[in-house]
Scaffold this active site. Sequence first.
Site, PDB file in Angstrom:
ATOM      1  N   ARG A 184       0.860  -1.186   0.000  1.00 19.48           N
ATOM      2  CA  ARG A 184       0.000   0.000   0.000  1.00 19.48           C
ATOM      3  C   ARG A 184       0.895   1.233   0.000  1.00 19.48           C
ATOM      4  O   ARG A 184       1.960   1.243   0.639  1.00 19.48           O
ATOM      5  CB  ARG A 184      -0.888   0.036   1.251  1.00 19.48           C
ATOM      6  N   GLU A 237      -3.413   7.527  -4.305  1.00 21.05           N
ATOM      7  CA  GLU A 237      -3.618   7.167  -5.713  1.00 21.05           C
ATOM      8  C   GLU A 237      -5.091   7.340  -6.120  1.00 21.05           C
ATOM      9  O   GLU A 237      -5.963   7.236  -5.256  1.00 21.05           O
ATOM     10  CB  GLU A 237      -3.162   5.712  -5.953  1.00 21.05           C
ATOM     11  N   HIS A 259      -0.776   0.523  -9.837  1.00 18.16           N
ATOM     12  CA  HIS A 259      -1.463  -0.453  -8.975  1.00 18.16           C
ATOM     13  C   HIS A 259      -2.003  -1.636  -9.796  1.00 18.16           C
ATOM     14  O   HIS A 259      -3.215  -1.854  -9.882  1.00 18.16           O
ATOM     15  CB  HIS A 259      -2.594   0.218  -8.184  1.00 18.16           C
TER      16      HIS A 259
HETATM   17  C1  GLV Z   1      -5.045  -4.909  -4.115  1.00 23.31           C
HETATM   18  O1  GLV Z   1      -4.330  -4.016  -3.833  1.00 23.31           O
HETATM   19  C2  GLV Z   1      -5.617  -5.780  -3.151  1.00 23.31           C
HETATM   20  O2  GLV Z   1      -5.575  -5.487  -1.958  1.00 23.31           O
HETATM   21  O3  GLV Z   1      -6.149  -6.821  -3.568  1.00 23.31           O
END
Ligand code: GLV
Length: 313
Positions: free
Chosen positions: A231, A260, A278
């Site tokens: 994260r 983000e 991401h």
């Molecule tokens: C993506 O970031 C997730 O937590 O699956």
Amino acid sequence: MILRELLPAGRDLLQQHFEVESLGLEADRKTMLAGAKGADALVTDLTFPVDGELLDAAGPQLKVVANFGVGYDNVDLEACAARDVTVTNTPGALTNATAELALALAMAAARDLSGAEKDLREGRWQGWDPRRWRGFELSGATIGVIGAGRIGARFMELVSGFGGDRLYTSRSPKPDLEQGLGAEKVELDELLRRSDLVSLHLPGGSATHQIIDERAISLMKPTSILVNTGRGTLVDSLALARALEEGRLGAAGLDVFDGEPTVPEELLRAPRVALAPHIGSATYRSRDEMARIVAANVVAVLEGREPPSPVTP
Ligand code: GLV
């Protein structure tokens, strides 16, 4: 109610059992609050908070919040528990995809692939040059994994071919990593001091907020590589950008950002950074499986069974 979007692999399953509506990727908070009203199940994702306000907007009939992702730092677990709402996530499905992206970012950062490609595309390549675009090798590197859960452990397996020492931090010892891969459990500071590559595999939330800050970076080697597929909140991006700028850190590979989809300007400008939007879980296999798990969780709860992957506060 799907508050944004669920891939057909999951939505089709849900539609076999229930009336399903989807608000789409553009749905704003107001639309979500109105759309949630009367739903027995909410399909949510990491891009928006699932808090008391949203739960109350749904109403007392709400039984399950099925988060599309393994992380659930966007979900207020206490608020859900207080309203007797079950929360679920999608562990397992994205382990390989995310660990593989962490490896891709580690290698891209180590060799500054992003910077080299930018130079090439923008016409700055004037022939083979023994001095330019030199980076770091991972062979023989000491590799540190912060957070040895499923994804961290898989990353450790993937990098074991590089042959160097392997370190990890974790609340509990991981015998599989120690016996199977010769990994050593150490404290955070020791991992930061000894590692040539540090990969973050922790959840978000207040307990891990900016675990990589100015102090942590100052412990790392000036040639070290930092990879973050967990994260954005795990890293102080200003401190990271400054360290890269000033040559106090070797390189970084980042898939996640605090705030983000806005990417901190300082990171966009910093040298030797490989960036991704991401996409840790973004493989065909992983995203379809995640969608199926979301659906299986909803179906189980609404049919009065224990869901495959519940999350508890
Ligand atoms: C993506 O970031 C997730 O937590 O699956």
